[in-house]
Scaffold this active site. Structure first.
Site, short mmCIF file in Angstrom:
data_model
loop_
_atom_site.label_atom_id
_atom_site.label_comp_id
_atom_site.label_asym_id
_atom_site.label_seq_id
_atom_site.Cartn_x
_atom_site.Cartn_y
_atom_site.Cartn_z
N GLU A 44 -25.45 -108.64 -16.48
CA GLU A 44 -26.17 -109.85 -16.09
C GLU A 44 -27.27 -110.17 -17.09
O GLU A 44 -27.58 -109.37 -17.96
CB GLU A 44 -26.77 -109.70 -14.68
N HIS A 85 -26.78 -97.47 -18.89
CA HIS A 85 -27.30 -98.83 -18.77
C HIS A 85 -28.06 -99.13 -20.05
O HIS A 85 -29.06 -98.48 -20.35
CB HIS A 85 -28.23 -98.93 -17.55
N ARG A 96 -36.40 -113.54 -17.48
CA ARG A 96 -37.85 -113.34 -17.32
C ARG A 96 -38.29 -112.19 -18.20
O ARG A 96 -37.45 -111.51 -18.80
CB ARG A 96 -38.14 -113.00 -15.86
#
Lengths: 80, 461
Positions: B289, B209, B293
């Site tokens: 994605e 990731h 924020r």
């Protein structure tokens, strides 16, 4: 008759039912078996089942639904 | 900048972090709090504090009306949503704007566009960002399925369109397997979900990731390099690093470049993160994605770039142009963040709130601890278990690991069990030192290599 206490293993919020619209896991006066779930404790956004851990008759809850609970606090009593 | 005061619509360590950034910018700070948080560090630090409701988040930190009432009462110009809670609520961003206040983040429409999986994937494709190869929707029959699989290559995952939570997934490594599993999967999906339709996705076997920090002011866009966040348990990040040492330089450059292209595509305003899966075997990366924020792990990016991301996002919200140019940005050294949670590693990470009586926080060059704790603070049971983040910077990854090992040894939180022992074990692990891990590493490692005595207080047990 001897009374056995069922204590909460963890602190959090105690629930007597699996979801807001469900019936109680156990009604006052019911008999319980060792592996029966008697409630849920929500702590830090996770839910944990509380098993009776004992077999006994006529359970009596000492704490209301959705109430805060401490680790080691007595949730209910059953008759041995 | 047309912001003089700011309301923090969050709690915990990120509320503390935002107050620090706002104060550094000379702003008046207003902290909202639930009944469970009246003794919180954020409430103590803020210039003003306003109660917004009971402990249950739905009635306080997720209650848009209660927060807007507090904002009007305090007469603030801006609201910072932090992470979690309402930070990615397009409706909240709209409500703030409708009240002529500034939402520190992108517009409600941007949040909507990037928050939806399908529209976000379309944005990514338009911006030339690779997405996980697959059927792009449902496949009706074996013939068209075979065509798709021939294009994307094995192994592939056959997934039930109506499925979820891992149910109804089959993995095929050859055409023969695929032809055998496809009808089975369809029949099973039909009986389990009442809908036999399937879709196909390429399976990334050894995935990392990785994610890119972006900043935009609506016209100018930069990346602040990338982070490596493969160390996860139950899809929750546990330990994060910057930069992503696993990437070859050419891949790293392409990854950051694509993230900026995506930001430009939507005229992004604020701080955001573009998340990717990285296939170590093929050196390909795929869009997952966008998080619109500030993220928990923004700190490690700050440590290697010297940028204060929270201050920067407030300045942008206040109408300032991006103060940084891409060419001025340099990544220096290496940073690791360890999430310190009130969880007992000896008891399957059971969360455990309670009173923190003593705190010994490591200090020294390159060591930072972002936290909600102070000695004597009682951690409430109503919110997540994150107590703080230990962030360590070093001149390179091995220097960083040495400093981290020392910092963790000097770290004592007494009163509640914490994940410090987990991080000590990780920081001393050989595979971790070599940087050899993927998104499946931690759960396997916990099952086979990790043993720890309970660090829970005896009087509590």
């Amino acid at each position: 008759m001897a009374k056995i206490e069922i204590k909460s293993p963890i602190p959090g919020t105690f629930y007597r039912k699996p979801s807001p619209d469900s019936p109680h896991f156990k009604e006052d006066g019911a008999d319980v078996a060792d592996g029966d779930v008697i409630g849920l404790v929500e702590v830090m956004k996770t839910f944990h089942e509380v098993p009776a851990g004992v077999s006994g008759k006529s359970i009596k809850f000492l704490i209301e639904d959705s109430e805060p609970i401490m680790a080691g606090q007595v949730i209910a009593e059953v008759e041995a | 900048m047309n912001i003089r005061s700011i309301l923090i619509a969050n709690r915990g360590e990120i509320a503390v972090r935002i107050i620090r950034a706002a104060k550094a910018l000379g702003l008046r700070t207003v902290q909202v709090y639930s009944d469970a948080d009246k003794d919180s560090l954020a409430v103590r630090m803020a210039d003003e504090a306003i109660a917004i409701g009971p402990p249950v988040a739905a009635k306080s930190y997720l209650n848009i009306d209660a927060i807007m009432n507090a904002a009007r009462q305090a007469k603030v110009e801006a609201i910072h949503p932090g992470y979690g809670f309402l930070s990615e609520s397009a409706d909240f961003a709209d409500a703030v704007a409708a009240d002529k206040m500034i939402f520190v983040g992108p517009s409600g429409d941007s949040i909507r566009l990037l928050g939806d999986k399908i529209s976000a994937r379309q944005v990514a494709e338009k911006a030339g960002v690779p997405t996980v190869p697959g059927s792009d929707g449902r496949v009706d029959n074996l013939d068209s399925a075979r065509q798709i699989v021939t294009q994307i290559g094995y192994p592939v995952m056959i997934k039930a369109a109506a499925g979820g939570g891992g149910r109804g997934i089959r993995i095929a490594s050859t055409l023969e397997e695929f032809e055998r599993y496809f009808p089975q999967a369809s029949a099973e999906a039909a009986s389990a979900f009442g809908d036999g339709s399937l879709y196909i996705e390429k399976m990334i076997e050894s995935a990392r990731h990785v994610e890119v920090q972006i900043l935009g002011d609506g016209e100018n866009f930069v990346h602040c390099f990338e982070r490596e966040c493969s160390m996860q348990r139950r899809r929750q990040k546990v330990w994060e690093e910057a930069p992503a040492f696993c990437l070859p330089e050419s891949v790293r450059i392409a990854l950051c470049d694509r993230a900026v292209a995506l930001a430009r595509q939507v005229k992004y305003k604020g701080a955001g993160t573009v998340e990717f899966l990285y296939d170590q075997k093929t050196q390909e990366f795929y869009f997952i994605e966008v998080n619109t924020r500030i993220q928990v792990e923004h700190t490690i990016t700050e440590e290697i770039t010297g940028i204060d991301l929270v201050q920067e996002m407030i300045r942008i919200a206040g109408g300032a142009k991006l103060s940084i140019k891409q060419n001025d940005l340099k990544a220096e050294g290496h940073a690791i963040e360890c999430r310190i949670n009130a969880e007992d590693p000896a008891k399957e990470f059971m969360p455990w709130p309670g009173l923190v009586d003593k705190l010994e926080i490591p200090e020294g060059d390159g060591i930072r601890f972002d936290t909600l704790l102070y000695p004597g603070y009682s951690i409430p049971p109503f919110y997540d278990s994150l107590l703080g983040k230990l962030i360590v910077w070093g001149t390179d990854r091995s220097d960083c690991l040495v400093r981290l090992q020392r910092a963790l040894q000097d770290f004592k939180i007494s009163g509640v069990p914490t994940t410090i022992p987990l991080h000590i074990a990780l920081a001393n692990d050989e595979d971790v030192s070599k940087g050899e891990f993927d998104t499946k590493f931690l759960e396997k490692w916990l099952a086979t290599k990790f043993t720890v005595a309970s660090n829970q207080n005896e009087e509590v047990a």
